[in-house]
Scaffold this active site. Structure first.
Site, PDB file in Angstrom:
ATOM      1  N   THR A 210       0.839  -1.196   0.000  1.00 56.95           N
ATOM      2  CA  THR A 210       0.000   0.000   0.000  1.00 56.95           C
ATOM      3  C   THR A 210       0.875   1.248   0.000  1.00 56.95           C
ATOM      4  OG1 THR A 210      -1.952   1.024   1.013  1.00 56.95           O
ATOM      5  CG2 THR A 210      -0.304   0.138   2.530  1.00 56.95           C
ATOM      6  N   ASN A 211       0.294   2.397   0.288  1.00 57.39           N
ATOM      7  CA  ASN A 211       1.057   3.644   0.326  1.00 57.39           C
ATOM      8  C   ASN A 211       0.586   4.477   1.504  1.00 57.39           C
ATOM      9  OD1 ASN A 211      -1.228   5.371  -0.580  1.00 57.39           O
ATOM     10  ND2 ASN A 211      -1.052   4.057  -2.378  1.00 57.39           N
ATOM     11  N   ARG A 212       1.118   5.654   1.649  1.00 59.33           N
ATOM     12  CA  ARG A 212       0.877   6.423   2.866  1.00 59.33           C
ATOM     13  C   ARG A 212      -0.412   7.235   2.873  1.00 59.33           C
ATOM     14  NH1 ARG A 212       5.469  10.144   4.037  1.00 59.33           N
ATOM     15  NH2 ARG A 212       4.224  10.530   5.886  1.00 59.33           N
ATOM     16  N   SER A 213      -1.199   7.136   1.832  1.00 62.93           N
ATOM     17  CA  SER A 213      -2.431   7.927   1.814  1.00 62.93           C
ATOM     18  C   SER A 213      -3.412   7.419   2.865  1.00 62.93           C
ATOM     19  CB  SER A 213      -3.083   7.829   0.429  1.00 62.93           C
ATOM     20  OG  SER A 213      -4.372   8.383   0.491  1.00 62.93           O
TER      21      SER A 213
END
Ligand code: C5P
Length: 400
Positions: A210-213
């Site tokens: 995933t990513n940091r959003s």
């Protein structure tokens, strides 16, 4: 900034023990930038004092229909016409009964009878009173006249008994006030779709990429559009609470998000893609948890669908969504990258932010974005709350 900002609200308080919670309601409304005139009935003053509300609102509190200072207008006439909302919390069975019969024997019921503005009530009473046929009929009458209602909830009542009749919580009441005000918003009649959060691309049953959003920007966009009266579909991966009144589709992967977006956009006025969609996903999802070995592990990745490109194709065929806005989260060359994406993804606007800043972008409450329009316009916004950024974006989309 919510749609409470700059609104004039009469907060009417009647004589129930829940009146102690009305101080929290007044405080939240004032903090949201509303101008709050409090009206207490005589029995409300047995539970809580005018001074409490005067201190919270920094305004005169009204208690008596005949207490008119010289050279001032008659309060119930002035208040009933110059407000945006009459909120009565708590609303006792007695006040509800008076309203349903057009009685006006105190300042609050006089305002309720004289006003042509929206009314929201938060009933609070013992279950027996709530369920009595008289109250049922009175509530039905008020509903037929367009009076909005929030609660009551079920739970422990002041008597110690359990049942329906507890006043809704202050946050819920303030939220309901926003929804009532939304009915006069500038986005009434618009259907919009917003995406939020980082997608999660599974590796095996327990792991994902995933990513940091965190989804805050997208959720703010959904909430602001709802406050302005739009019908909103929020496609989100975020665990954040969904704004009430918004239709929410929870998804995980880019493929699921693509499906949800394509399902939601027919006939829509706008799509704002605030989600951070993964560009790659594991080529295969291991059916069992991958066991660690002595050596390294190589994951093979493949491209995910570019949702905005699918949307551009659909739009070319159908004309919907009428407006499309993308986000560009960049760490370098923000302007050049954003303008290139605006053209390639055939967007009307792109909101570009430099996510290498610590006060803007992922996880924080504030954002600093520059809006680039397909017409060549460039709007450099200062660092502001995500809610304020959302308002700026909708201003462009709604043509304000
Ligand atoms: O190309 P890039 O990912 O930087 O573009 C960002 C914009 O494109 C965002 O609005 C994002 O939601 C959207 N996007 C998409 N599908 C992808 C990747 C990004 O719609 N697979």
């Amino acid at each position: 900034m919510t749609n409470l900002h700059g609104k004039r609200i009469v907060l009417g308080i009647t004589g129930g023990i829940a009146a102690y919670k009305s101080a929290a309601i007044a405080s939240r409304l004032v903090q949201s930038g509303a101008m709050v005139d409090v009206v207490l009935t005589e029995s409300a003053q047995k539970f809580i004092t005018p001074l409490t509300f005067q201190s919270l609102t920094h305004r005169r509190v009204f208690t008596d229909i005949f207490d008119i200072p010289p050279a001032e207008n008659i309060p119930h006439i002035e208040l009933s016409h110059q407000i945006d909302l009459l909120l009565i919390a708590p609303a006792t069975a007695n006040t509800i009964a008076k309203m349903a019969h057009g009685q006006a024997d105190n300042l609050l019921t006089a305002i309720a009878l004289a006003t042509d503005k929206p009314i929201l009530i938060a009933p609070a009473m013992e279950t027996d009173m709530w369920e009595h046929p008289a109250t049922r009929r009175n509530i039905a009458t008020l509903t037929e006249w367009g009076v909005a209602q929030v609660g009551p909830a079920a739970g422990r009542l002041a008597s110690g008994r359990m049942g329906r009749g507890r006043m809704a919580e202050p946050d819920e009441i303030v939220d309901a006030a926003r929804q009532v005000l939304a009915k006069n918003g500038d986005m009434v009649g618009m259907r919009v779709v917003v995406t939020a959060g980082g997608t999660r691309e599974p590796i095996d049953p327990v792991r994902y990429i995933t990513n940091r959003s965190g989804g805050k920007m997208g959720h703010a966009l959904a909430e602001v559009a709802r406050d302005r009266g739009a019908q909103v579909t929020l496609v989100t991966t975020a665990g954040l609470p969904a704004p009430s009144g918004v239709s929410v589709v929870r998804v995980n992967t880019a493929a699921e998000m693509a499906d949800a977006v394509l399902t939601a956009i027919p006939e829509s006025d706008a799509l704002v893609m605030a989600a951070a969609v993964a560009d790659y996903r594991p080529a295969e999802i291991a059916p069992q948890k991958i066991k660690k070995g002595d050596g390294g592990l190589t994951l093979s990745l493949v491209r995910t669908p570019d949702i905005l490109q699918l949307v551009a194709k659909y739009r070319a065929e159908t004309g919907f969504p009428r407006k499309v806005v993308g986000f560009a989260a960049e760490t370098t060359d923000v302007r050049r990258n954003a303008q290139e994406k605006l053209a390639r993804k055939r967007l009307d606007w792109i909101a570009a932010n430099d996510v290498s800043r610590t006060d803007a972008g992922f996880g924080v409450e504030t954002n600093q974005v520059t809006l680039f329009g397909a017409d060549g316009s460039v709007v450099e916004l200062p660092l502001m709350s995500k809610t304020a950024v959302a308002a700026e974006i909708w201003n462009r989309v709604a043509g304000k």
